[in-house]
Write a protein that holds these residues in place. Structure first.
Motif, PDB file in Angstrom:
ATOM      1  N   PHE A   5      34.240  58.423  99.142  1.00 56.88           N
ATOM      2  CA  PHE A   5      35.177  57.471  98.775  1.00 56.88           C
ATOM      3  C   PHE A   5      34.749  56.081  98.972  1.00 56.88           C
ATOM      4  CE2 PHE A   5      38.141  54.562 100.729  1.00 56.88           C
ATOM      5  CZ  PHE A   5      38.890  54.356  99.730  1.00 56.88           C
ATOM      6  N   PHE A   6      33.880  55.751 100.057  1.00 51.17           N
ATOM      7  CA  PHE A   6      33.282  54.534 100.322  1.00 51.17           C
ATOM      8  C   PHE A   6      32.046  54.262  99.196  1.00 51.17           C
ATOM      9  CE2 PHE A   6      34.563  54.601 104.751  1.00 51.17           C
ATOM     10  CZ  PHE A   6      35.740  53.786 104.601  1.00 51.17           C
ATOM     11  N   PHE A   7      31.552  55.359  98.794  1.00 49.28           N
ATOM     12  CA  PHE A   7      30.422  55.226  97.680  1.00 49.28           C
ATOM     13  C   PHE A   7      31.275  54.813  96.570  1.00 49.28           C
ATOM     14  CE2 PHE A   7      27.795  56.980  94.538  1.00 49.28           C
ATOM     15  CZ  PHE A   7      26.577  56.532  94.863  1.00 49.28           C
ATOM     16  N   LEU A   8      32.351  55.528  96.115  1.00 49.12           N
ATOM     17  CA  LEU A   8      32.804  54.973  94.771  1.00 49.12           C
ATOM     18  C   LEU A   8      33.570  53.668  94.936  1.00 49.12           C
ATOM     19  CD1 LEU A   8      34.622  58.599  94.059  1.00 49.12           C
ATOM     20  CD2 LEU A   8      32.666  57.266  92.823  1.00 49.12           C
ATOM     21  N   LEU A   9      34.139  53.309  95.982  1.00 51.96           N
ATOM     22  CA  LEU A   9      34.581  51.946  96.336  1.00 51.96           C
ATOM     23  C   LEU A   9      33.708  50.986  96.236  1.00 51.96           C
ATOM     24  CD1 LEU A   9      37.200  50.332  97.404  1.00 51.96           C
ATOM     25  CD2 LEU A   9      36.088  50.497  99.588  1.00 51.96           C
ATOM     26  N   GLY A  10      32.356  51.363  96.556  1.00 49.09           N
ATOM     27  CA  GLY A  10      31.441  50.337  96.621  1.00 49.09           C
ATOM     28  C   GLY A  10      31.021  50.004  95.092  1.00 49.09           C
ATOM     29  N   PHE A  11      30.884  51.047  94.187  1.00 46.68           N
ATOM     30  CA  PHE A  11      30.654  50.942  93.035  1.00 46.68           C
ATOM     31  C   PHE A  11      31.683  50.248  92.169  1.00 46.68           C
ATOM     32  CE2 PHE A  11      26.977  53.720  93.323  1.00 46.68           C
ATOM     33  CZ  PHE A  11      26.080  52.981  92.862  1.00 46.68           C
ATOM     34  N   ALA A  12      32.894  50.561  92.557  1.00 54.05           N
ATOM     35  CA  ALA A  12      34.240  49.760  92.010  1.00 54.05           C
ATOM     36  C   ALA A  12      34.061  48.459  92.224  1.00 54.05           C
ATOM     37  CB  ALA A  12      35.498  50.583  92.073  1.00 54.05           C
ATOM     38  N   LEU A  13      34.008  48.091  93.545  1.00 57.52           N
ATOM     39  CA  LEU A  13      33.829  46.562  93.687  1.00 57.52           C
ATOM     40  C   LEU A  13      32.885  45.791  92.967  1.00 57.52           C
ATOM     41  CD1 LEU A  13      34.797  46.952  97.763  1.00 57.52           C
ATOM     42  CD2 LEU A  13      35.889  45.709  95.716  1.00 57.52           C
ATOM     43  N   MET A  14      31.674  46.730  92.724  1.00 61.56           N
ATOM     44  CA  MET A  14      30.345  45.968  92.160  1.00 61.56           C
ATOM     45  C   MET A  14      30.635  45.815  90.748  1.00 61.56           C
ATOM     46  SD  MET A  14      26.377  47.313  92.047  1.00 61.56           S
ATOM     47  CE  MET A  14      26.524  48.141  93.706  1.00 61.56           C
ATOM     48  N   GLY A  15      31.584  46.625  90.209  1.00 63.71           N
ATOM     49  CA  GLY A  15      31.821  46.430  88.823  1.00 63.71           C
ATOM     50  C   GLY A  15      32.820  45.606  88.546  1.00 63.71           C
ATOM     51  N   TYR A  16      33.655  45.294  89.615  1.00 63.40           N
ATOM     52  CA  TYR A  16      34.719  44.125  89.467  1.00 63.40           C
ATOM     53  C   TYR A  16      33.967  42.773  89.687  1.00 63.40           C
ATOM     54  CZ  TYR A  16      38.570  41.174  90.451  1.00 63.40           C
ATOM     55  OH  TYR A  16      39.672  40.247  90.391  1.00 63.40           O
ATOM     56  N   GLY A  17      32.911  42.855  90.452  1.00 65.88           N
ATOM     57  CA  GLY A  17      32.107  41.449  90.746  1.00 65.88           C
ATOM     58  C   GLY A  17      31.447  41.149  89.379  1.00 65.88           C
ATOM     59  N   LEU A  18      30.873  41.983  88.834  1.00 66.46           N
ATOM     60  CA  LEU A  18      30.155  41.933  87.504  1.00 66.46           C
ATOM     61  C   LEU A  18      30.954  41.556  86.431  1.00 66.46           C
ATOM     62  CD1 LEU A  18      27.667  44.808  87.657  1.00 66.46           C
ATOM     63  CD2 LEU A  18      27.116  42.434  87.966  1.00 66.46           C
ATOM     64  N   LYS A  19      32.130  42.156  86.515  1.00 65.06           N
ATOM     65  CA  LYS A  19      33.433  41.880  85.300  1.00 65.06           C
ATOM     66  C   LYS A  19      33.748  40.097  85.618  1.00 65.06           C
ATOM     67  CE  LYS A  19      37.933  42.546  84.005  1.00 65.06           C
ATOM     68  NZ  LYS A  19      39.084  43.216  84.408  1.00 65.06           N
ATOM     69  N   LEU A  20      33.889  39.760  86.650  1.00 66.96           N
ATOM     70  CA  LEU A  20      34.192  38.344  87.145  1.00 66.96           C
ATOM     71  C   LEU A  20      32.950  37.408  86.687  1.00 66.96           C
ATOM     72  CD1 LEU A  20      36.009  38.457  90.668  1.00 66.96           C
ATOM     73  CD2 LEU A  20      36.998  38.031  88.452  1.00 66.96           C
ATOM     74  N   LYS A  21      31.804  37.807  87.051  1.00 72.05           N
ATOM     75  CA  LYS A  21      30.806  37.008  86.533  1.00 72.05           C
ATOM     76  C   LYS A  21      30.364  36.873  85.148  1.00 72.05           C
ATOM     77  CE  LYS A  21      25.593  36.658  87.334  1.00 72.05           C
ATOM     78  NZ  LYS A  21      24.649  37.325  87.871  1.00 72.05           N
ATOM     79  N   ARG A  22      30.687  37.861  84.558  1.00 71.29           N
ATOM     80  CA  ARG A  22      30.809  37.841  82.854  1.00 71.29           C
ATOM     81  C   ARG A  22      31.965  37.158  82.493  1.00 71.29           C
ATOM     82  NH1 ARG A  22      30.981  43.386  81.160  1.00 71.29           N
ATOM     83  NH2 ARG A  22      28.889  43.732  82.147  1.00 71.29           N
ATOM     84  N   GLN A  23      33.014  36.887  82.968  1.00 72.95           N
ATOM     85  CA  GLN A  23      34.111  35.921  82.472  1.00 72.95           C
ATOM     86  C   GLN A  23      33.939  34.595  82.919  1.00 72.95           C
ATOM     87  OE1 GLN A  23      37.642  37.766  84.398  1.00 72.95           O
ATOM     88  NE2 GLN A  23      37.913  39.192  82.771  1.00 72.95           N
ATOM     89  N   THR A  24      33.099  34.403  84.123  1.00 75.36           N
ATOM     90  CA  THR A  24      32.627  32.849  84.368  1.00 75.36           C
ATOM     91  C   THR A  24      31.862  32.463  83.631  1.00 75.36           C
ATOM     92  OG1 THR A  24      33.283  33.530  86.832  1.00 75.36           O
ATOM     93  CG2 THR A  24      32.112  31.496  86.270  1.00 75.36           C
ATOM     94  N   GLN A  25      30.603  33.286  83.091  1.00 72.72           N
ATOM     95  CA  GLN A  25      29.840  32.960  82.296  1.00 72.72           C
ATOM     96  C   GLN A  25      30.327  32.411  80.892  1.00 72.72           C
ATOM     97  OE1 GLN A  25      26.661  35.638  82.749  1.00 72.72           O
ATOM     98  NE2 GLN A  25      25.737  34.577  84.537  1.00 72.72           N
ATOM     99  N   ALA A  26      31.245  33.166  80.471  1.00 66.54           N
ATOM    100  CA  ALA A  26      31.640  33.022  78.958  1.00 66.54           C
ATOM    101  C   ALA A  26      32.351  31.642  78.745  1.00 66.54           C
ATOM    102  CB  ALA A  26      32.384  34.237  78.555  1.00 66.54           C
TER     103      ALA A  26
END
Length: 57
Positions: free
Chosen positions: A36-57
């Protein structure tokens, strides 16, 4: 500091914490919790990358 910087810092802290908790859960032999924590870590990381991509655009 900007609000986005605080958000990304907290998100990075949560990702690191979730992967630390994976190790703790494995040490306690709660493998379902480690998964569960492994999947949660990757989900949070994916959300952070999504936010970063939106910020740079």
């Amino acid at each position: 500091m900007k609000n986005a910087t605080w958000t990304m810092s907290v998100l990075a802290f949560l990702v690191i914490l979730s992967f630390i908790l994976v190790g703790f859960a494995i040490g306690q032999e709660f493998f379902w919790l480690a998964g569960f924590f492994f999947l949660l870590g990757f989900a949070l990381m994916g959300y952070g990358l999504k936010l970063k991509r939106q910020t740079q655009a």
